[in-house]
Structures are given as structure tokens and as C-alpha cells.
Design an enzyme around this catalytic site. Structure first.
Site, PDB file in Angstrom:
ATOM      1  N   CYS A  32       0.844  -1.188   0.000  1.00 52.12           N
ATOM      2  CA  CYS A  32       0.000   0.000   0.000  1.00 52.12           C
ATOM      3  C   CYS A  32       0.888   1.250   0.000  1.00 52.12           C
ATOM      4  O   CYS A  32       1.975   1.236   0.574  1.00 52.12           O
ATOM      5  CB  CYS A  32      -0.925   0.089   1.196  1.00 52.12           C
TER       6      CYS A  32
ATOM      7  N   HIS B   7      16.279 -38.710  -7.923  1.00 51.79           N
ATOM      8  CA  HIS B   7      15.733 -39.180  -6.637  1.00 51.79           C
ATOM      9  C   HIS B   7      14.258 -38.819  -6.486  1.00 51.79           C
ATOM     10  O   HIS B   7      13.731 -38.809  -5.384  1.00 51.79           O
ATOM     11  CB  HIS B   7      16.558 -38.613  -5.480  1.00 51.79           C
TER      12      HIS B   7
ATOM     13  N   GLU C 199      16.536 -19.007  -8.080  1.00 54.06           N
ATOM     14  CA  GLU C 199      16.170 -17.621  -8.346  1.00 54.06           C
ATOM     15  C   GLU C 199      15.495 -17.498  -9.729  1.00 54.06           C
ATOM     16  O   GLU C 199      14.530 -16.755  -9.889  1.00 54.06           O
ATOM     17  CB  GLU C 199      17.418 -16.727  -8.238  1.00 54.06           C
TER      18      GLU C 199
ATOM     19  N   LYS D 138       5.593  -5.065  -4.283  1.00 56.96           N
ATOM     20  CA  LYS D 138       7.036  -4.931  -4.205  1.00 56.96           C
ATOM     21  C   LYS D 138       7.532  -4.994  -2.761  1.00 56.96           C
ATOM     22  O   LYS D 138       8.517  -5.638  -2.454  1.00 56.96           O
ATOM     23  CB  LYS D 138       7.441  -3.602  -4.847  1.00 56.96           C
TER      24      LYS D 138
ATOM     25  N   ASN E  21      -1.683   2.548   5.907  1.00 61.96           N
ATOM     26  CA  ASN E  21      -0.861   1.380   5.559  1.00 61.96           C
ATOM     27  C   ASN E  21      -0.623   0.600   6.836  1.00 61.96           C
ATOM     28  O   ASN E  21      -0.392   1.204   7.883  1.00 61.96           O
ATOM     29  CB  ASN E  21       0.515   1.797   5.032  1.00 61.96           C
ATOM     30  N   GLY E  22      -0.606  -0.718   6.722  1.00 67.18           N
ATOM     31  CA  GLY E  22      -0.364  -1.548   7.902  1.00 67.18           C
ATOM     32  C   GLY E  22      -1.611  -2.342   8.246  1.00 67.18           C
ATOM     33  O   GLY E  22      -2.571  -2.381   7.470  1.00 67.18           O
TER      34      GLY E  22
ATOM     35  N   TRP F  54      -2.952  -2.710  -1.488  1.00 67.55           N
ATOM     36  CA  TRP F  54      -2.737  -4.153  -1.651  1.00 67.55           C
ATOM     37  C   TRP F  54      -3.586  -4.785  -0.548  1.00 67.55           C
ATOM     38  O   TRP F  54      -3.299  -4.616   0.638  1.00 67.55           O
ATOM     39  CB  TRP F  54      -1.266  -4.494  -1.462  1.00 67.55           C
TER      40      TRP F  54
ATOM     41  N   ARG G 290       3.887  -0.557  -4.721  1.00 66.47           N
ATOM     42  CA  ARG G 290       3.588  -1.047  -3.372  1.00 66.47           C
ATOM     43  C   ARG G 290       2.241  -1.763  -3.279  1.00 66.47           C
ATOM     44  O   ARG G 290       1.902  -2.345  -2.251  1.00 66.47           O
ATOM     45  CB  ARG G 290       3.584   0.119  -2.377  1.00 66.47           C
TER      46      ARG G 290
ATOM     47  N   GLU H 297       6.792 -15.848 -10.761  1.00 68.19           N
ATOM     48  CA  GLU H 297       6.084 -14.695 -10.182  1.00 68.19           C
ATOM     49  C   GLU H 297       5.524 -13.748 -11.237  1.00 68.19           C
ATOM     50  O   GLU H 297       4.553 -13.059 -10.986  1.00 68.19           O
ATOM     51  CB  GLU H 297       6.941 -13.942  -9.154  1.00 68.19           C
TER      52      GLU H 297
ATOM     53  N   LYS I 143      11.726 -16.109 -10.466  1.00 66.31           N
ATOM     54  CA  LYS I 143      11.490 -15.005 -11.407  1.00 66.31           C
ATOM     55  C   LYS I 143      10.409 -15.383 -12.404  1.00 66.31           C
ATOM     56  O   LYS I 143       9.463 -14.634 -12.640  1.00 66.31           O
ATOM     57  CB  LYS I 143      12.770 -14.722 -12.165  1.00 66.31           C
TER      58      LYS I 143
HETATM   59  O1  M6R Z   1      12.524  -5.910  -0.223  1.00 64.71           O
HETATM   60  P1  M6R Z   1      12.994  -7.298   0.088  1.00 64.71           P
HETATM   61  O2  M6R Z   1      14.291  -7.607  -0.592  1.00 64.71           O
HETATM   62  O3  M6R Z   1      13.068  -7.588   1.551  1.00 64.71           O
HETATM   63  O4  M6R Z   1      11.906  -8.260  -0.530  1.00 64.71           O
HETATM   64  C1  M6R Z   1      11.967  -9.637  -0.307  1.00 64.71           C
HETATM   65  C2  M6R Z   1      11.044 -10.382  -1.250  1.00 64.71           C
HETATM   66  O5  M6R Z   1       9.722 -10.020  -1.016  1.00 64.71           O
HETATM   67  C3  M6R Z   1      11.392 -10.112  -2.713  1.00 64.71           C
HETATM   68  O6  M6R Z   1      12.716 -10.409  -2.999  1.00 64.71           O
HETATM   69  C4  M6R Z   1      10.482 -10.928  -3.639  1.00 64.71           C
HETATM   70  O7  M6R Z   1      10.773 -12.285  -3.510  1.00 64.71           O
HETATM   71  C5  M6R Z   1      10.637 -10.451  -5.086  1.00 64.71           C
HETATM   72  N1  M6R Z   1       9.335 -10.203  -5.636  1.00 64.71           N
HETATM   73  C6  M6R Z   1      11.289 -11.433  -5.962  1.00 64.71           C
HETATM   74  O8  M6R Z   1      11.449 -10.973  -7.262  1.00 64.71           O
END
Ligand code: M6R
Length: 568
Positions: A2, A472, A449, A563, A100-101, A74, A27, A456, A453
Site C-alpha cells: 500500500c 531421486h 532464483e 514490491k 498502511n499496515g 494491496w 507497493r 512470479e 522469477k
Molecule cells: O525488499 P525485500 O528484498 O526484503 O523483498 C523480499 C522479497 O519479497 C522479494 O525479494 C520478492 O521475492 C521479489 N518479488 C522477488 O522478485
């Protein structure tokens, strides 16, 4: 999660609020709204969907006025609908609020104070509670109401009896105020008003602000306070050249690496902090957690126990933490709630590696190493991940008294990205039902990783597996609808990896090798083994982005995600 934006000045608030929301949309983007004070009343317009949708409504009906608050959401409590979108008010519209929160005890408060509400949002309970607080002074109302809250909040509030004042309150969720001449801006991320202001104030927990035209006053629970002003750090300038932020952010990686390497010189004293350290915990979420897995490899030479932990798990486990334990928290945003809650648990040496100065995690940790990846707004982390790996590499060089060799890395990554075109490979990915990423050792971390990517932003159910583990269990999934990317950047493992490729192809699966040798299907530039992970992720970040675009999605704003994950 948010975003809050606010403005008080002489200009029309509407356009500035919308611009602010667009900057903050990373956000959260499931609904948005604005409230503007005009002629002693507060008008609200809100809409489900992205800020773009709100803009369409505002084209038909403008809100006039110079004082306003805005929010991009969000969803946590209640569906992402117009009704649940912020700003919220009490039933009599005495109080208008963006938040927010999460207020964890909102249902108890609603019952205890017999509050009438019409939405499913915890925020409406805050507005309703403020509306019935008996104090005459609005600031006192806020101070007393917030004493009742369990949870986290950044609040911007307009009372209908003081329509030209914005009140702020903060606990855990970030909130900042910038001033430029007569214009005052409020935001949950100072970058959102950076264009207008040279410096800004940061609210700390349990602080409040009362803002009117050309005047900002700050308070803690008991009195008025003076606050230190913060300057924006210079960061490299970059152009938005592509349609999507994620495309730009991948291309910015070499600049981000260069800036981060140079800026690291300011943190060389951190070496002393490692004196007497008897064990290290590396704690983070998502992509930042993957960089911790590499961090462990970079720091293994210390010959002390090093543990990598996912923040949301770490906080529930038992640990052997004493005063000589070092906990390193990695977070691009510096605001991730799961990670932040772990910092608070650790009564030992704490070091933050973040990309955002003055973020909550940097405040909570005793030491910080700041990266200079530049503002990363696409939800999928790319250039920040590369910089996190670089920081661990630089830390290793510092602790070992070795010369860091970053120039070749920066040059080769730039050359590589300049000619990288994965459009045709991305279209092939779409022909498969199952996608896997495999590798051994560090390449397995890159595989993890890469899978994160792709899933998501393209919503393809893909997985990562250590190459040797395939037989396995996971090999059972392999058939002619399976595409496997095998990452192979370690010379001594090439022959083993070629055997794995044969095992896959014998089961009808397609296996493409990414490696720093000519026979590879995705040929990577060659670098020392320490620096290879920073290069080998690049094609998979680009591939994920391209697949997402070819599937017709916006890679910057994947469904269900945000984000900055500021809720646990
Ligand atoms: O801001 P941060 O690095 O703490 O965020 C951690 C994760 O939420 C963040 O890396 C998330 O996995 C990304 N969307 C991955 O691309």
C-alpha cells in the site's frame, strides 16, 4: 504494501496526488483513491483496479482543492473492491483517512466501542474510532486512539472540522514528509516526491505530525519535537527506455553494480564488526534469501558456522544467538515485515544490507551496508539481486584482504546485456507445460532464483532442483512436455551435467544448457567463479520478463504480489 501520498500547498492537489500514486503503485495496485478538501468539505473518489482506472474516473469528475490524501492498496482485509478501497471515513464523514499496515485488534475495537462500519476494512474502524474520541483537540484524539491499536500503521488523516490540516501517525509502516517552498508532500516512500523536494523528514515509531499550509509540526507521545532533515543521496541517473520498468531495471544492472562497488568503499570499517564473530545467520525473504544462499558461499572461508534462514521461518525457530553472533539481514526495500520482525528478535550484532537508505531495517540494525542499485520498482527484483551478490563478494574480498575485480564484471555484463535477445527462446517456453531449472552448487541457487522469477511474473508453475537430486524423485515429472534449463558454470562439473542432460532427453524432456562454454545453448560470458553468479542470472531475468510480456501480462505488476511486503 500500500502507498500513501499527500499534498498541501497552492497547487491543485489532484494531479500531484495521481502522480504520487503512480510512483507508489509498485507497493500495491488493486484499488486506489483520493480525498481532497474543498470549501470545508472533503470529497472522495476511489476505484477498484490500478491507478489508471482511477484516472479514467477523474477525467469525468475532477476534484478541486489544494489539500489532499491518496492511497494505492494491496488488500489485506476485504476484497479489492471500490468499497474497501481507501480513503475511508466514519459513517458521518467526520474523519477521512488513508492507512498502511494492519490493525490486528480491529474487530475487538469495533465491538468494544460499538462502531458502525460498512466495509470489511480495518481502516474504517480507525476512522470510526477517531470520530467518537471525546477529546476536543484532534491531535490528542489521534494520540489516544493509537494507544488502543495492536498492529502497525502509517496514517494520514483529515478531520472535517479542520479540513486544511493533514495529521500523520506512524508505527512500523514508513511515512515521510518533504517540503519545497510552499509545497508540502507526504509519502510512504520519499522517492515518490523526490522530483519536487531536496530534503525530507522521516517519522519514527510513535511520532505524529500536524501539517498545514507552509507549516509542519512534529510530536512524540508527550510533546512537540524538532526533527532532523534528511538529504536525498545522489544516485545514478537512468532513462526509462523500454515499455516496462523491469526491462529497464535489468539493463541498468551494470550501472547499479558500478555504483554499488564504488559506494562500498564507505563501509570498509565493517571489517572490525566481524572481529570475534563466532557464527553468522543470514536472514531474508524471496530473492533476497537467494542472495543469502550465495552469501554463505562467499563467507564460508571464515570457517565459522553460517546459517541461512527464511525470515518467516526464522522468527519461529530456536537459535543459538549470543553476543558474538552476527545476524545479517538482506532486503532490497528495507521494509519487509517478516525480515524486520527477525531483526527485533536478535539481541546480538546486526548488519543490514539494503538498497533503501533510512528504511525500517536500516534503522533497526546496528550496522548497515547500503547498495546503490537505484530505485527498483518492478515487483520482480533484478538489479538489486545482482548488487546483493556483489556486496557479499566485496565483503569477502574486504575480509580476506583481496583486491576486488569488479571492472571486468561490469564491462562484460554490459556487453552481454547489450546483445541479449531472448524473444525466440521465450516463445519456445510457451510450448511446454512444465519448466524446471537445475544446477549444482551455486548454479542450483541461480536455478532457484530463475524459477522464482519466471513463476512470479508469468504464472507458469516451474520448479528448481539440484541436478543430482533429479533421479531421486523429480525425474518422474519429465516427459515431452517438459523443458529444463540446466545451469552449468563450473568447469569441473560439465561432464556430470552432460550426463544429466542425457538422462532428461532419454525421458523425452528438452534440456537447454546455460554455461560459459561455446557448446552451451545459452552462452554466458566467462568470469571467475566468484563473479559468475552475478552474470548467470541475467538471461533468466530477461527470459522471465519476455515470457511474461509474450503471455500478455505486465511484468511490473504481477497479480497478487506487491514490491514491498510490509505485512507478516
Ligand atoms: O525488499 P525485500 O528484498 O526484503 O523483498 C523480499 C522479497 O519479497 C522479494 O525479494 C520478492 O521475492 C521479489 N518479488 C522477488 O522478485
Amino acid at each position: 504494501m500500500c502507498g500513501i501520498f499527500g499534498y498541501i500547498g497552492k497547487k491543485d492537489a489532484e494531479n500531484l496526488l495521481i502522480e504520487g500514486l503512480e510512483n507508489l503503485e509498485y507497493r500495491g495496485y488493486d484499488s486506489a483513491g483520493i480525498a481532497i478538501s474543498n470549501n470545508n468539505k472533503v470529497d472522495i473518489i476511489k476505484h477498484a483496479g490500478k491507478v489508471e482506472e482511477l484516472k479514467k474516473v477523474l477525467k469525468e469528475k475532477h476534484l478541486l482543492g489544494n489539500v489532499g490524501i491518496a492511497h494505492t492498496r494491496w488488500a489485506t482485509h476485504g476484497l479489492p473492491s471500490e468499497l474497501n478501497a481507501h480513503p475511508h471515513t466514519d459513517i458521518l464523514k467526520k474523519v477521512t483517512i488513508v492507512h498502511n499496515g494492519i490493525i490486528e485488534n480491529y474487530l475487538e475495537l469495533k465491538k468494544e466501542y460499538n462502531l458502525k462500519t460498512i466495509t470489511q476494512s480495518d481502516t474504517e474502524v480507525i476512522a470510526s474510532l477517531l470520530a467518537i474520541m471525546p477529546e476536543k483537540d484532534n491531535l490528542e484524539k489521534i494520540k489516544n486512539a493509537t494507544k488502543l491499536f495492536k498492529g502497525t500503521y502509517a496514517l494520514a488523516i483529515i478531520f472535517s472540522n479542520e479540513p486544511n490540516i493533514i495529521y500523520l501517525a506512524k508505527k512500523e509502516s514508513p511515512l515521510m514528509v518533504g517540503k519545497s517552498g510552499d509545497d508540502i508532500f507526504i509519502s510512504s516512500d520519499a522517492n515518490a516526491f523526490k522530483k519536487y523536494c531536496k530534503d525530507f523528514y522521516i517519522l519514527k515509531n510513535n511520532e505524529f505530525a500536524k501539517i498545514k499550509y507552509n507549516k509542519i509540526e512534529f510530536f512524540n507521545k508527550s510533546k512537540k519535537i524538532n526533527k532532523k532533515i534528511n538529504k536525498f543521496l545522489n544516485t545514478f541517473s537512468f532513462e526509462n527506455k523500454n515499455k516496462y520498468l523491469m526491462q529497464d531495471e535489468i539493463v541498468q544492472t551494470p550501472d547499479a553494480l558500478r555504483e554499488t562497488a564504488t559506494f562500498f568503499n564507505n563501509f570498509k570499517n565493517i571489517k572490525n564488526y566481524f572481529n570475534n564473530v563466532n557464527k553468522i545467520y543470514l536472514v531474508a525473504c524471496g530473492t533476497a534469501y537467494h542472495s543469502c544462499l550465495f552469501g554463505k558461499k562467499y563467507l564460508e572461508f571464515l570457517n565459522i558456522p553460517i546459517f541461512t534462514e527464511i525470515a518467516s521461518e526464522f522468527k519461529y525457530s530456536k537459535h543459538l544467538i549470543d553476543k558474538n553472533t552476527l545476524c545479517i539481514f538482506v532486503s532490497q526495500s528495507g521494509e519487509t515485515a517478516d525480515t524486520l520482525s527477525c531483526v527485533k528478535k536478535c539481541k546480538c550484532k546486526t548488519l543490514a544490507i539494503t538498497n533503501v537508505p533510512n528504511s525500517s531495517i536500516t534503522f533497526a540494525c546496528k550496522k548497515t551496508i547500503l547498495m546503490k542499485a537505484g530505485w527498483e520498482r518492478a515487483v520482480a527484483s533484478t538489479k538489486a539481486y545482482s548488487c546483493q551478490l556483489l556486496v557479499f563478494y566485496l565483503l569477502k574480498c574486504l575480509l580476506k584482504n583481496e583486491k576486488a575485480k569488479t571492472n571486468t564484471l561490469i564491462r562484460k555484463s554490459k556487453e552481454y546485456l547489450n546483445k541479449l535477445n531472448l524473444k525466440s527462446l521465450a516463445s519456445k517456453v510457451l510450448n511446454y507445460e512444465k519448466i524446471m531449472f537445475i544446477g549444482r552448487q551455486g548454479d542450483y541457487i541461480t536455478a532457484k532464483e530463475s524459477a522464482l522469477k519466471l513463476k512470479e511474473i508469468s504464472y507458469i508453475n516451474c520448479t528448481a532442483c539440484p541436478s543430482g537430486e533429479l533421479k531421486h524423485g523429480t525425474l518422474a515429472l519429465v516427459d515431452d512436455k517438459t523443458l529444463i534449463f540446466l545451469i552449468s558454470t563450473q568447469k569441473n562439473l560439465i561432464s556430470k551435467n552432460l550426463l544429466t542432460k542425457e538422462e532428461i532427453e532419454a525421458r523425452g524432456g528438452k534440456c537447454l544448457i546455460a554455461g560459459d562454454f561455446d557448446e552451451a545453448d545459452i552462452v554466458l560470458p566467462h568470469l571467475s567463479s566468484d563473479l559468475m553468479p552475478i552474470i548467470s542470472i541475467l538471461p533468466f531475468q530477461s527470459l522471465a520478463c519476455e515470457v511474461s510480456i509474450q503471455k500478455g501480462y505486465n511484468p511490473d505488476k504481477p497479480r497478487n504480489l506487491s514490491k514491498s511486503v510490509t505485512v507478516e
